[in-house]
Design a protein around this motif. Structure first.
Motif, PDB file in Angstrom:
ATOM      1  N   GLY A 445     -41.342  32.012 -70.927  1.00  0.00           N
ATOM      2  CA  GLY A 445     -42.280  31.143 -71.519  1.00  0.00           C
ATOM      3  C   GLY A 445     -41.321  30.055 -72.233  1.00  0.00           C
ATOM      4  O   GLY A 445     -40.303  30.496 -72.739  1.00  0.00           O
ATOM      5  N   VAL A 446     -41.380  28.758 -71.902  1.00  0.00           N
ATOM      6  CA  VAL A 446     -40.767  27.717 -72.506  1.00  0.00           C
ATOM      7  C   VAL A 446     -41.482  26.792 -73.075  1.00  0.00           C
ATOM      8  O   VAL A 446     -42.464  26.330 -72.938  1.00  0.00           O
ATOM      9  N   ALA A 447     -41.039  26.201 -74.531  1.00  0.00           N
ATOM     10  CA  ALA A 447     -41.525  25.331 -75.250  1.00  0.00           C
ATOM     11  C   ALA A 447     -40.391  24.151 -75.504  1.00  0.00           C
ATOM     12  O   ALA A 447     -39.445  24.674 -76.173  1.00  0.00           O
ATOM     13  N   GLU A 477     -43.910  47.308 -74.278  1.00  0.00           N
ATOM     14  CA  GLU A 477     -42.772  46.459 -73.753  1.00  0.00           C
ATOM     15  C   GLU A 477     -42.003  45.703 -74.945  1.00  0.00           C
ATOM     16  O   GLU A 477     -42.694  45.485 -75.844  1.00  0.00           O
ATOM     17  N   LEU A 478     -41.060  45.603 -74.564  1.00  0.00           N
ATOM     18  CA  LEU A 478     -39.924  44.648 -75.680  1.00  0.00           C
ATOM     19  C   LEU A 478     -40.329  42.924 -75.150  1.00  0.00           C
ATOM     20  O   LEU A 478     -40.260  42.487 -74.011  1.00  0.00           O
ATOM     21  N   VAL A 479     -40.272  42.291 -76.411  1.00  0.00           N
ATOM     22  CA  VAL A 479     -40.317  40.776 -76.130  1.00  0.00           C
ATOM     23  C   VAL A 479     -38.898  40.279 -76.799  1.00  0.00           C
ATOM     24  O   VAL A 479     -38.485  40.692 -77.584  1.00  0.00           O
ATOM     25  N   GLU A 480     -38.438  39.475 -75.763  1.00  0.00           N
ATOM     26  CA  GLU A 480     -37.258  38.634 -76.186  1.00  0.00           C
ATOM     27  C   GLU A 480     -37.492  37.301 -76.197  1.00  0.00           C
ATOM     28  O   GLU A 480     -37.913  36.684 -75.532  1.00  0.00           O
ATOM     29  N   VAL A 481     -36.812  36.722 -77.386  1.00  0.00           N
ATOM     30  CA  VAL A 481     -36.670  35.331 -77.742  1.00  0.00           C
ATOM     31  C   VAL A 481     -35.386  34.753 -77.801  1.00  0.00           C
ATOM     32  O   VAL A 481     -34.367  35.444 -78.599  1.00  0.00           O
ATOM     33  N   SER A 565     -31.038  18.307 -72.073  1.00  0.00           N
ATOM     34  CA  SER A 565     -30.869  17.180 -72.872  1.00  0.00           C
ATOM     35  C   SER A 565     -31.883  17.276 -74.197  1.00  0.00           C
ATOM     36  O   SER A 565     -32.060  16.568 -75.160  1.00  0.00           O
ATOM     37  N   ARG A 566     -32.419  18.437 -74.373  1.00  0.00           N
ATOM     38  CA  ARG A 566     -33.090  18.747 -75.319  1.00  0.00           C
ATOM     39  C   ARG A 566     -33.348  20.183 -75.586  1.00  0.00           C
ATOM     40  O   ARG A 566     -33.235  21.119 -74.815  1.00  0.00           O
ATOM     41  N   SER A 567     -33.860  20.437 -76.758  1.00  0.00           N
ATOM     42  CA  SER A 567     -33.894  21.795 -77.528  1.00  0.00           C
ATOM     43  C   SER A 567     -35.033  22.557 -76.843  1.00  0.00           C
ATOM     44  O   SER A 567     -36.076  21.963 -76.660  1.00  0.00           O
ATOM     45  N   ALA A 568     -35.183  23.899 -76.650  1.00  0.00           N
ATOM     46  CA  ALA A 568     -36.202  24.567 -76.118  1.00  0.00           C
ATOM     47  C   ALA A 568     -36.218  26.046 -76.638  1.00  0.00           C
ATOM     48  O   ALA A 568     -35.055  26.806 -76.920  1.00  0.00           O
ATOM     49  N   ASN A 569     -37.539  26.337 -76.837  1.00  0.00           N
ATOM     50  CA  ASN A 569     -37.543  27.870 -77.429  1.00  0.00           C
ATOM     51  C   ASN A 569     -38.099  28.637 -75.874  1.00  0.00           C
ATOM     52  O   ASN A 569     -38.961  28.162 -75.167  1.00  0.00           O
ATOM     53  N   ILE A 570     -37.240  29.745 -75.740  1.00  0.00           N
ATOM     54  CA  ILE A 570     -37.504  30.575 -74.322  1.00  0.00           C
ATOM     55  C   ILE A 570     -37.739  32.157 -74.730  1.00  0.00           C
ATOM     56  O   ILE A 570     -37.292  32.639 -75.734  1.00  0.00           O
ATOM     57  N   VAL A 571     -39.122  32.441 -74.308  1.00  0.00           N
ATOM     58  CA  VAL A 571     -39.543  33.752 -74.467  1.00  0.00           C
ATOM     59  C   VAL A 571     -39.705  34.684 -73.230  1.00  0.00           C
ATOM     60  O   VAL A 571     -40.113  33.996 -72.223  1.00  0.00           O
ATOM     61  N   SER A 572     -39.320  35.800 -73.239  1.00  0.00           N
ATOM     62  CA  SER A 572     -39.290  36.563 -71.857  1.00  0.00           C
ATOM     63  C   SER A 572     -40.333  37.747 -72.395  1.00  0.00           C
ATOM     64  O   SER A 572     -40.134  38.436 -73.259  1.00  0.00           O
ATOM     65  N   VAL A 573     -41.272  37.971 -71.269  1.00  0.00           N
ATOM     66  CA  VAL A 573     -42.355  39.319 -71.463  1.00  0.00           C
ATOM     67  C   VAL A 573     -42.264  39.852 -70.142  1.00  0.00           C
ATOM     68  O   VAL A 573     -41.786  39.403 -69.150  1.00  0.00           O
TER      69      VAL A 573
END
Length: 575
Positions: A445-447, A477-481, A565-573
């Motif tokens: 997931g990406v914001a 399951e583990l969630v990774e950010v 060119s922009r910052s992002a928050n990335i989550v893996s499930v």
């Protein structure tokens, strides 16, 4: 006298009680810094354990407070920098130990005799590869012979190379190789190469014939169940309780069988099975096995089992199938076959149709998380159901181990999904709202930021809700950010803090700091942040948090609306 000079180029960072030191502007090598040297900063010291690379050291736990960009000194202190006189004394002791009677010199494999310059009278030389031994007499090495332990090589092999001391077996006898030259292809008993070690023994006398089964009888008996006594030979091997069949020699399809007792010359069969008919006096006896129940036919391939599920339980055969996967397709949830097409429902493997089984969000409540269950009819998966009732592991015989809707074996868990406004299903980058129970795979997931986001709060605060990644997760399951972002501090000589938060403003362990602000044009720094955590099952979100000291302003950078060119928050499930 030359004074010790410390190495102090660059600055260092290390956590309180930490063992990992990170340098900036340092060039640590195995020459200027070595294990055993002393690491100082302020009034505290630690011992260097390992020089990892030019900018990283491993030390004993740091006794001082956390350092960041601090000055330091490394003092050359490890013992190996100086070679003392003790080493020479040890060499002298070793040389003295060589000059004694009985000392053994070793001869290299490529030499045919010892080096004549070595050894004194009364000393020996050994060649381990050949077993050869010499003694020095009158200043000359004198050959004594080959002294080598037996090496047991098993049965003789014509292509095997044998050497002195090798033992092999052939035709029941064993031989040892005696020729000084290794060789192959020389079969025993050739005395040039082999010496008899142990000869094969003579065949012993035949033992007495033991008791056997079989036997005959001329006692007249009519085929039927119950006790049937026969006079037969003495000395047979039958034991009480053996199952014996008495058959007519004239026609062996006429027989009776059962558990027997035997004493002297009387064999009594308690017949419980018979075949044929008539009265006969030409009986022959044989031991037989117990007959089977006879309720299964090999032609039916176990389809005639009365309770297939219980039979699988009794045999320990896994019966919970999940050869499918839940995904979002065309706005509907779809359960499709994967790695096969079977799904266990109520203890019975049912077929998942090739076209899949779908479920729309019609009539569901937005903002609600639903467990998705499958039902079956006539051996085929026929429907999906969305329910807020949690799942549980079935303990019912025939369905044990299958994850079901709590209390309902007719509904097997296949996934989890969350409805949004519409109502509708969604599984997008910032809202990972569809997970499969079976055949899970990784999802990201990406914001992204749409502008530079700043906060001035001293307490932990979310930078902006656009950095939230909403997701569902399974409890196991583990969630990774792992954000990919840069930040800066807008006030000189102030410190800002960055962290990851789940479902609010409580930071996860670990943080990233920036302390080199110089006004609104503060230098950009990459944020080193990550979090790995097993959360409760269901809905969550991950976001980026910030906090400041004094009046500093923390910012997350936005360059342009393009990846890279922009910052992002990335989550893996997983799901």
């Amino acid at each position: 006298m030359t004074a010790l000079v410390p190495y102090e180029t660059g600055t260092v960072s290390v956590a309180a009680d930490g063992t990992a030191v990170t340098g900036v502007g340092t060039i640590w090598s195995g020459t200027n810094v070595r294990p055993g040297d002393r690491f100082d900063s302020g009034h505290f010291s630690a011992l260097i354990v390992e020089v990892v690379d030019e900018t990283h050291l491993t030390i004993t736990p740091w006794p001082g407070s956390t350092l960041s960009g601090a000055p330091y000194k490394i003092w050359p202190n490890y013992p190996q920098r100086v070679v003392g006189a003790e080493a020479m004394a040890t060499v002298n002791q070793l040389v003295a130990a060589l000059d004694v009677d009985g000392f053994i010199w070793f001869v290299a494999a490529d030499l045919t005799e010892p080096d004549p310059s070595l050894g004194n009278d009364g000393q020996y030389a050994d060649q381990p590869t050949t077993g050869k031994k010499w003694v020095k007499v009158g200043g000359v090495w004198t050959y004594l012979g080959i002294f080598k332990a037996f090496q047991f090589t098993g049965a003789y092999n014509v292509v095997t190379t044998y050497s002195v001391g090798d033992v092999m077996t052939d035709a029941g006898s064993s031989y040892v190789w005696i020729n000084p030259t290794p060789g192959s292809g020389h079969a025993a008993p050739n005395p040039t190469y082999w010496q008899l070690l142990a000869a094969k023994g003579e065949t012993g006398a035949a033992g007495p014939t033991g008791a056997g089964y079989g036997g005959t009888s001329t006692t007249s008996r009519t085929i039927g169940t119950g006790s049937q006594a026969f006079t037969t030979q003495a000395g047979l091997a039958y034991q009480d309780g053996a199952r014996v069949r008495a058959s007519s020699a004239a026609n062996t399809s006429n027989w009776m069988a059962g558990l027997a007792t035997y004493a002297g010359t009387t064999l009594t069969i308690n017949a419980d099975e018979t075949n044929g008919s008539g009265t006969h006096d030409d009986w022959i006896f044989n031991v037989v096995g117990e007959s089977g129940a006879g309720d299964l036919s090999s032609a039916n391939n176990l389809s005639d089992l009365a309770n297939k599920s219980m039979a699988r339980d009794n045999l320990g055969v896994p019966q919970s199938y999940g050869q499918c996967r839940l995904t979002l397709s065309g706005g509907n949830l779809v359960l499709s076959p994967l790695n096969g097409n079977l799904l266990t429902v109520n203890g019975t493997p049912s077929v998942v149709p090739d076209a899949g089984v779908s479920l729309a969000a019609t009539g569901l409540s937005p903002g609600t998380t639903y467990f998705i269950y499958a039902t079956a009819s006539g051996g085929t998966i026929n429907a999906l159901e969305a329910s807020t009732t949690a799942h549980a592991t079935s303990t019912t015989a025939g369905n044990k181990g299958t994850e079901i809707k709590t209390g309902d074996n007719t509904r097997t868990l296949v996934g989890i999904a969350r409805a949004v406004t519409g109502p509708a299903w969604v599984d997008s980058g910032s809202q990972r709202f569809v997970l499969s129970w079976f055949n899970r795979s990784g999802k990201s997931g990406v914001a992204n930021t749409t502008a530079t986001r700043s906060i001035t709060n001293a307490s932990w605060t979310e930078f902006h809700s656009e950095l939230r990644v909403e997701f569902l997760t399974w409890a196991d399951e583990l969630v990774e950010v792992n954000p990919s972002a840069s930040g800066y501090v807008g006030v000189a000589s102030q410190v800002t803090f960055f962290a990851i938060g789940f479902d609010g403003t409580t930071p996860e362990p670990g943080m990233s700091t920036i302390s080199d602000g110089s006004g609104s044009g503060g230098s950009l720094r990459p944020l080193s942040l990550s979090a790995r955590r097993r959360l409760s099952e269901g809905y969550h979100y991950a976001t980026l948090l910030g906090g400041n000291n004094a009046s500093a302003q923390a910012s997350i950078y936005f360059g342009s609306a393009a990846d890279g060119s922009r910052s992002a928050n990335i989550v893996s499930v997983m799901g």
